[in-house]
Design a protein around this motif. Structure first.
Motif: not given
Length: 197
Positions: A186-189, A193-197
């Motif tokens: 969950g933490g890695a996801t 997700l934050r990096r892909t924004r």
């Protein structure tokens, strides 16, 4: 209600009676899952629910001996007619040829057939009625039946009990590992997700 909590509400005496009853009826000749019920009760005993594995094994052994003895009596009285009727419906299993082989087997190795039949599902159901119908001497039948029932019940109870203890130990460690893995995933996801924004 969670399944574990539901199982824990079953009184130990109820578990013992179900084990003895199902194993006894299976041994009588009624196709029921006696071995499955026995192993389930032994697993339950391994979960520290107040169910004693010695009582589980004892009740299974008593049910096996009593059921086989009743099946023997039924087979002795009605067996030939029952097997002839079954032979018309299921000639491959109960016809003259399979019954002839069974008669020869019981004539040569009757006690061993009863003893070892306890460990084979179909033979476990048919051993008592077949031995009675083939006129095996009851003292020899009873000795083989009792020994087979005690050894089978003890072995299956020990197997189920120790599998239950080992599985509980393994699963309790696994649940913490699974929780840790879920948190890390969950933490890695979230980070991805934050990096892909």
């Amino acid at each position: 209600m969670h399944f574990d909590h539901w199982l824990a509400t079953i009184p130990a005496v109820g578990v013992y009676l179900v084990v003895a009853g199902v194993v006894g009826l299976e041994s009588l000749g009624i196709p029921l899952p006696g071995e499955l019920v026995l192993i389930t009760a032994a697993l339950l005993a391994g979960r520290h629910t107040g169910v004693d594995p010695l009582w589980v094994g004892g009740c299974a052994g008593a049910g096996a001996i009593a059921g086989d003895s009743a099946g023997y009596a039924i087979g002795r009285r009605y067996g030939r007619r029952l097997f002839e009727r079954a032979g018309r419906r299921f000639p491959r299993h109960f016809g003259p040829e399979p019954l002839g082989r069974a008669e020869r087997l019981f004539a040569r190795r009757g006690a061993w057939a009863v003893f070892l039949g306890r460990f084979v599902a179909l033979l476990r159901i048919l051993a008592g009625p077949l031995a009675g119908s083939l006129r095996m001497r009851y003292p020899a039948f009873l000795a083989a039946n009792a020994l087979g029932g005690i050894v089978w019940a003890g072995a299956m109870t020990l197997l189920g009990y120790y599998l239950g203890v080992a599985a509980e130990r393994w699963l309790s460690g696994f649940s913490w590992l699974a929780l840790l893995l879920a948190v890390l995933t969950g933490g890695a996801t979230v980070v991805l997700l934050r990096r892909t924004r």
